[in-house]
Enzyme design. Structure first.
Site, mmCIF file in Angstrom:
data_model
loop_
_atom_site.group_PDB
_atom_site.id
_atom_site.type_symbol
_atom_site.label_atom_id
_atom_site.label_comp_id
_atom_site.label_asym_id
_atom_site.label_seq_id
_atom_site.Cartn_x
_atom_site.Cartn_y
_atom_site.Cartn_z
ATOM 1 N N GLU A 186 36.366 3.540 -0.309
ATOM 2 C CA GLU A 186 36.448 4.664 0.618
ATOM 3 C C GLU A 186 35.458 5.774 0.303
ATOM 4 O OE1 GLU A 186 40.588 5.681 0.740
ATOM 5 O OE2 GLU A 186 41.138 3.751 1.613
ATOM 6 N N LYS A 207 49.134 5.351 10.351
ATOM 7 C CA LYS A 207 48.080 4.346 10.440
ATOM 8 C C LYS A 207 48.350 3.496 11.671
ATOM 9 C CE LYS A 207 47.192 3.897 5.445
ATOM 10 N NZ LYS A 207 47.428 3.047 4.244
#
Length: 425
Positions: A204, A334
């Site tokens: 990430e 999410k």
């Protein structure tokens, strides 16, 4: 409203080099929407099912079956429906799939279409996506929760905690917050290099230095915050994604060389919250430890945000149970955990009505798609987690929020410290 004329999908690559689904929706007035589906590395067992092909191709991770399901069954089912009826469209796909976890057609197939429909409808209405979904009240820019040290399943750094984040709570605007976070990120690189550690990156965009403990990683970040000219706890706060299910085995937490019970882990977190300006702890316990979450929330939930990710999986039914049991006090959002926009909207609405905070989130496997940036504003989440200020798959979301802030002008409000009502630092 314009009707759906054609639905199409293709296989593309995500930021980790794995295949994912990209869906396109065309309306009869010429409007168009396209969306790429993210994919996680550390996934909750209760998540909607991501359909993969198996076999040798792409090491079994191909998504041609999901693509075929979009191009055939889903496309046929949605043709002629009005694109602005998002709930009807999502429910039609859920019914067509016929399983509890979207395993027949694949949540990756369904979600791609769900997002592309919303984008096409926004295009038809002549509105930006955040305004189309959120209406006139969509005006709060979220705090960027920047994952600047990667551990756990996202890196080979050796530290158990998966994400060490900074939250620029003292900024006046989103653009200022982004600048502050980026400056700390660059300062951290300098601090890490000075200590002779690796500045390699995790999935990430955060650094993945080989550190021996959670406290050592937090100390690096505090030093970087100060090096960049900011005050820890005032200008920049800290946050953790523990992803504890990843190191929960045989009934115990295998953490930093020892084996711990839920009560012992709660003590670890309490000590960390007392020692550092931590505003948020995500997935501190195993995803089915309801009693542990209830006890932890009662112990430290009055001064820190306890976020359910694998614990809630953006699922309204699991969230409802958590609210009833007073387990956690925040939900990570999410879209691919649940598989449709409508169900995502329902989860966020339920959370806010119960006094829970919400954090919109990316996955470790991302694309250039920026839907979650618009959703964070549309749903008034107040927080967004989308990686370090590095790598285009992460920065794309931050850049979209800069555009939204500019579009909102004086009407835009940066959430800042108000996004963390429990933080007493």
């Amino acid at each position: 409203m314009a009707e759906i004329m054609h639905v199409f999908a293709r296989e593309i690559l995500d930021s980790r080099g794995n295949p994912t689904v990209e869906a396109e929706v065309f309306l009869d007035d010429g409007s168009h929407g396209v969306a790429g589906v993210p994919s996680g590395a550390s996934t909750g067992v209760h998540e909607a099912h991501e359909l993969r092909d198996g076999g040798d191709r792409y090491l079994g991770k191909g998504v041609l079956k999901a693509v075929e399901n979009v191009n055939e069954e889903i496309g046929d089912e949605l043709a002629g429906l009005e694109a602005d009826d998002q709930r009807l469209i999502d429910e039609a796909m859920i019914k067509l799939d016929g399983t509890a976890n979207k395993s027949r057609l694949g949540a990756n197939a369904i979600l791609g279409v769900s997002m592309a429909v919303a984008k096409a409808a926004a295009d038809s209405a002549g509105l930006p996506l955040f305004r189309y979904i959120g209406g006139p009240n969509a005006h709060v820019l979220p705090v960027p929760m920047m994952n600047i040290i990667n551990g756990g399943a996202h890196a080979d750094s050796g530290v158990d905690v998966q994400e060490f984040m900074i939250a620029p709570i003292g900024a006046e605007t989103f653009s200022e917050a982004l600048r502050n976070g980026a400056e700390v990120y660059h300062a951290l690189k300098s601090v890490i290099k000075e200590k002779g550690l690796s500045t390699g990156l995790g999935d990430e965009g955060g650094f993945a230095p080989s550190v021996g403990s959670t406290r050592e990683a937090l100390d690096l970040i505090v030093e970087a915050i100060e090096k960049a000219g900011f005050t820890p706890g005032k200008d920049i706060a800290l946050a953790l994604d523990v992803a504890s299910s990843e190191f929960f085995k045989d009934g115990t937490y295998h953490f930093e060389g020892g084996q711990h019970s839920a009560a012992e882990m709660a003590n670890v977190y309490a000590e960390l919250v007392d020692a550092y300006p931590i505003v948020s702890i995500e997935d501190p316990l195993q995803e089915d430890d309801w009693e542990g979450y209830t006890n932890l929330t009662a112990t430290i939930g009055d001064k820190v945000q306890i976020v359910g990710d694998d614990f809630f999986v953006t699922n309204p039914e699991r969230l409802k149970e958590g609210i009833a049991k007073k387990a956690a006090n925040s939900i990570l959002v999410k879209v691919n955990q649940i598989g449709t926009l409508t169900e995502t909207f329902d989860a966020v609405d339920m959370a806010h009505r119960a006094g829970y905070t919400s954090m919109m989130s990316h996955r470790s496997g991302e694309t250039e798609d920026t839907t979650i940036a618009d959703l964070a504003v549309a749903l008034n989440c107040g927080q967004i987690k989308t990686g370090a200020p590095a790598r285009s798959d992460r920065v794309a979301k931050y850049n979209q929020l800069l555009r939204i802030e500019q579009l909102l002008g004086d009407a835009g409000v940066y959430a800042g410290r108000s996004a963390f009502p429990r933080f007493q630092g």
